[in-house]
Design a protein around this motif. Structure first.
Motif, PDB file in Angstrom:
ATOM      1  N   SER A  15       0.840  -1.205   0.000  1.00 45.31           N
ATOM      2  CA  SER A  15       0.000   0.000   0.000  1.00 45.31           C
ATOM      3  C   SER A  15       0.869   1.247   0.000  1.00 45.31           C
ATOM      4  N   TRP A  16       1.952   1.198   0.768  1.00 39.57           N
ATOM      5  CA  TRP A  16       2.884   2.326   0.821  1.00 39.57           C
ATOM      6  C   TRP A  16       3.490   2.574  -0.558  1.00 39.57           C
ATOM      7  N   ALA A  17       3.859   1.475  -1.234  1.00 42.63           N
ATOM      8  CA  ALA A  17       4.450   1.600  -2.567  1.00 42.63           C
ATOM      9  C   ALA A  17       3.466   2.270  -3.528  1.00 42.63           C
ATOM     10  N   ARG A  18       2.188   1.926  -3.424  1.00 43.17           N
ATOM     11  CA  ARG A  18       1.189   2.554  -4.295  1.00 43.17           C
ATOM     12  C   ARG A  18       1.065   4.050  -4.000  1.00 43.17           C
ATOM     13  N   SER A  19       1.169   4.407  -2.717  1.00 43.48           N
ATOM     14  CA  SER A  19       1.084   5.830  -2.363  1.00 43.48           C
ATOM     15  C   SER A  19       2.291   6.591  -2.880  1.00 43.48           C
ATOM     16  N   LEU A  20       3.444   5.942  -2.914  1.00 45.20           N
ATOM     17  CA  LEU A  20       4.653   6.588  -3.438  1.00 45.20           C
ATOM     18  C   LEU A  20       4.516   6.841  -4.933  1.00 45.20           C
ATOM     19  N   ARG A  21       3.935   5.871  -5.645  1.00 45.38           N
ATOM     20  CA  ARG A  21       3.711   6.068  -7.085  1.00 45.38           C
ATOM     21  C   ARG A  21       2.725   7.205  -7.321  1.00 45.38           C
ATOM     22  N   ALA A  22       1.696   7.267  -6.479  1.00 42.80           N
ATOM     23  CA  ALA A  22       0.686   8.325  -6.629  1.00 42.80           C
ATOM     24  C   ALA A  22       1.293   9.703  -6.397  1.00 42.80           C
ATOM     25  N   ARG A  23       2.328   9.768  -5.559  1.00 39.55           N
ATOM     26  CA  ARG A  23       2.992  11.046  -5.291  1.00 39.55           C
ATOM     27  C   ARG A  23       3.992  11.406  -6.376  1.00 39.55           C
ATOM     28  N   ASN A  24       4.169  10.504  -7.340  1.00 41.95           N
ATOM     29  CA  ASN A  24       5.056  10.747  -8.480  1.00 41.95           C
ATOM     30  C   ASN A  24       6.506  10.944  -8.064  1.00 41.95           C
ATOM     31  N   LEU A  25       6.932  10.178  -7.047  1.00 41.19           N
ATOM     32  CA  LEU A  25       8.335  10.226  -6.654  1.00 41.19           C
ATOM     33  C   LEU A  25       9.181   9.562  -7.731  1.00 41.19           C
ATOM     34  N   SER A  26      10.451   9.874  -7.756  1.00 36.65           N
ATOM     35  CA  SER A  26      11.331   9.302  -8.776  1.00 36.65           C
ATOM     36  C   SER A  26      11.388   7.781  -8.623  1.00 36.65           C
ATOM     37  N   GLU A  27      11.652   7.113  -9.745  1.00 35.08           N
ATOM     38  CA  GLU A  27      11.726   5.650  -9.723  1.00 35.08           C
ATOM     39  C   GLU A  27      12.825   5.172  -8.785  1.00 35.08           C
ATOM     40  N   ASN A  28      13.918   5.909  -8.738  1.00 32.95           N
ATOM     41  CA  ASN A  28      15.018   5.512  -7.870  1.00 32.95           C
ATOM     42  C   ASN A  28      14.620   5.605  -6.398  1.00 32.95           C
ATOM     43  N   THR A  29      13.912   6.681  -6.016  1.00 32.54           N
ATOM     44  CA  THR A  29      13.443   6.825  -4.640  1.00 32.54           C
ATOM     45  C   THR A  29      12.488   5.696  -4.284  1.00 32.54           C
ATOM     46  N   GLN A  30      11.597   5.368  -5.209  1.00 34.16           N
ATOM     47  CA  GLN A  30      10.661   4.272  -4.961  1.00 34.16           C
ATOM     48  C   GLN A  30      11.394   2.948  -4.767  1.00 34.16           C
ATOM     49  N   ARG A  31      12.451   2.732  -5.541  1.00 36.81           N
ATOM     50  CA  ARG A  31      13.231   1.494  -5.405  1.00 36.81           C
ATOM     51  C   ARG A  31      13.910   1.434  -4.046  1.00 36.81           C
ATOM     52  N   ILE A  32      14.478   2.552  -3.615  1.00 32.27           N
ATOM     53  CA  ILE A  32      15.171   2.594  -2.324  1.00 32.27           C
ATOM     54  C   ILE A  32      14.195   2.289  -1.190  1.00 32.27           C
ATOM     55  N   TYR A  33      13.023   2.929  -1.222  1.00 31.55           N
ATOM     56  CA  TYR A  33      12.016   2.704  -0.189  1.00 31.55           C
ATOM     57  C   TYR A  33      11.518   1.263  -0.208  1.00 31.55           C
ATOM     58  N   ALA A  34      11.266   0.742  -1.408  1.00 29.64           N
ATOM     59  CA  ALA A  34      10.754  -0.632  -1.528  1.00 29.64           C
ATOM     60  C   ALA A  34      11.765  -1.641  -1.005  1.00 29.64           C
ATOM     61  N   ARG A  35      13.038  -1.411  -1.279  1.00 33.31           N
ATOM     62  CA  ARG A  35      14.067  -2.337  -0.808  1.00 33.31           C
ATOM     63  C   ARG A  35      14.163  -2.313   0.708  1.00 33.31           C
ATOM     64  N   ALA A  36      14.040  -1.129   1.307  1.00 30.69           N
ATOM     65  CA  ALA A  36      14.094  -1.024   2.771  1.00 30.69           C
ATOM     66  C   ALA A  36      12.939  -1.775   3.413  1.00 30.69           C
ATOM     67  N   ALA A  37      11.729  -1.626   2.851  1.00 32.88           N
ATOM     68  CA  ALA A  37      10.565  -2.327   3.387  1.00 32.88           C
ATOM     69  C   ALA A  37      10.701  -3.831   3.206  1.00 32.88           C
ATOM     70  N   LYS A  38      11.219  -4.238   2.058  1.00 34.27           N
ATOM     71  CA  LYS A  38      11.409  -5.672   1.777  1.00 34.27           C
ATOM     72  C   LYS A  38      12.411  -6.283   2.750  1.00 34.27           C
ATOM     73  N   ASP A  39      13.531  -5.600   2.978  1.00 32.37           N
ATOM     74  CA  ASP A  39      14.557  -6.118   3.886  1.00 32.37           C
ATOM     75  C   ASP A  39      14.026  -6.220   5.317  1.00 32.37           C
ATOM     76  N   LEU A  40      13.245  -5.225   5.745  1.00 30.14           N
ATOM     77  CA  LEU A  40      12.673  -5.274   7.089  1.00 30.14           C
ATOM     78  C   LEU A  40      11.680  -6.422   7.201  1.00 30.14           C
ATOM     79  N   ARG A  41      10.861  -6.610   6.186  1.00 30.33           N
ATOM     80  CA  ARG A  41       9.885  -7.716   6.199  1.00 30.33           C
ATOM     81  C   ARG A  41      10.592  -9.052   6.352  1.00 30.33           C
ATOM     82  N   GLU A  42      11.642  -9.271   5.559  1.00 35.19           N
ATOM     83  CA  GLU A  42      12.375 -10.536   5.627  1.00 35.19           C
ATOM     84  C   GLU A  42      13.022 -10.723   6.991  1.00 35.19           C
ATOM     85  N   PHE A  43      13.539  -9.624   7.558  1.00 31.75           N
ATOM     86  CA  PHE A  43      14.162  -9.699   8.881  1.00 31.75           C
ATOM     87  C   PHE A  43      13.142 -10.092   9.945  1.00 31.75           C
TER      88      PHE A  43
END
Length: 318
Positions: A15-43
């Motif tokens: 859901s957070w990722a969808r909100s980031l896309r809606a805010r039109n953040l850069s693709e690189n920023t979205q990747r950085i945020y998504a990777r942080a959330a993914k790493d925390l989830r796995e941890f």
């Protein structure tokens, strides 16, 4: 390990990722945020309190069995030990944004990171690129073929604008104005700004665009990506650009150059040539004057020596 089911932040991260896309953040920023959330989830899903010597694994989002500061401290400490302080610092900033979003969305009452301090980030002096290395790098890109034209234009654009990797890479043809010699980019925080470049880069870009039209066998459109890959003839990614630079460095027989070094080199050369600091801040997209001292810091002694040669009181008495 607790026999209770570990909490999965995956759906909220989506859901957070969808909100980031809606805010039109850069693709690189979205990747950085998504990777942080993914790493925390796995941890969190693999979390073993006995191994971590901390509170039990979270089975809820918040509350007594929720995600707490201690979980995040263990996660960030392991990241720092396994990767680097810079990576842990980047994850900290990304996750703080994630939990603040959860509070804004009323999924949580309070962020578990509200009192946490960012991991210490040691001051790392990024070396500027020596002139002889730049000449060798551009030398191996000489030629009239599509790849040679593209790589020359890319390297010139990085060197001449001080743009970030994602800013220069993730652009369409509409962002380029060859007549005004400006590339319009989307920087941090979704802030747009123009990156001016010089005549040599404009010539290199014009040659590249003509070569690209021939290579694709059609007229370029404003919606087309600015940079095309060789094999797939699709938009180049930041990873593709990084790989290109790495391969060209090997061809030139020079040490590996990270794309961000072009940004530091630009700032250094701007200062060496007496460029206005306010103008530099605008071009680089900085809001804090602290960045003026951070960039090109590794060449600070060289600039000091050069300025001393120009202003030496002893020489002026002769």
């Amino acid at each position: 390990m607790s026999d209770r089911t570990a909490y999965d932040i995956g759906p909220l991260a989506s859901s957070w990722a969808r909100s980031l896309r809606a805010r039109n953040l850069s693709e690189n920023t979205q990747r950085i945020y998504a990777r942080a959330a993914k790493d925390l989830r796995e941890f969190l899903l693999a979390y073993d309190p006995e191994d971590a010597d901390a509170r039990p694994a979270p089975t809820e989002l918040e509350g007594a069995h929720g995600i707490h500061r201690e979980h995040l401290e263990v996660h960030l400490t392991r990241l720092r030990e396994r990767t680097s302080a810079g990576n842990a610092h980047q994850h900290f900033r990304s996750l703080k944004t994630f939990f603040n979003w959860l509070v804004d969305e009323e999924e949580m009452d309070r962020s578990p990171m509200r009192t946490m301090k960012a991991p210490a980030l040691p001051e790392v002096e990024v070396p500027v690129i020596p002139d002889d290395a730049l000449k060798k790098l551009l030398g191996v890109c000489k030629g009239t073929g599509y790849k040679e034209r593209r790589d020359t234009a890319l390297l010139m654009m990085f060197l001449d604008t001080g743009g970030r990797l994602a800013e220069v890479t993730e652009r369409t043809q509409a962002a380029l104005d060859l007549d005004l010699m400006v590339l319009h980019v989307l920087g941090k925080g979704g802030r747009e700004r123009p990156l001016p470049f010089g005549r040599a880069t404009a010539v290199a870009m014009d040659r590249y665009l003509r070569a690209a039209g021939k290579y694709l066998g059609r007229t370029l459109e404003t919606s087309d990506p600015l940079w095309f890959s060789v094999k797939r003839r699709q938009s180049m990614t930041v990873w593709g650009v990084g790989t290109m630079i790495e391969n060209r460095c090997k061809e030139a027989g020079i040490d590996h150059i990270h794309p961000h070094q072009f940004r530091h080199t630009f700032a250094h050369l701007w200062k060496v040539n007496g460029g206005n600091e306010d103008a530099l801040m605008r071009i680089m997209g900085w809001r804090s004057r602290q960045m003026l001292s951070r960039y090109g810091a590794s060449a600070g002694e060289e600039r000091a020596r050069q300025q001393h040669r120009d202003l030496s009181p002893g020489d002026r008495l002769k």
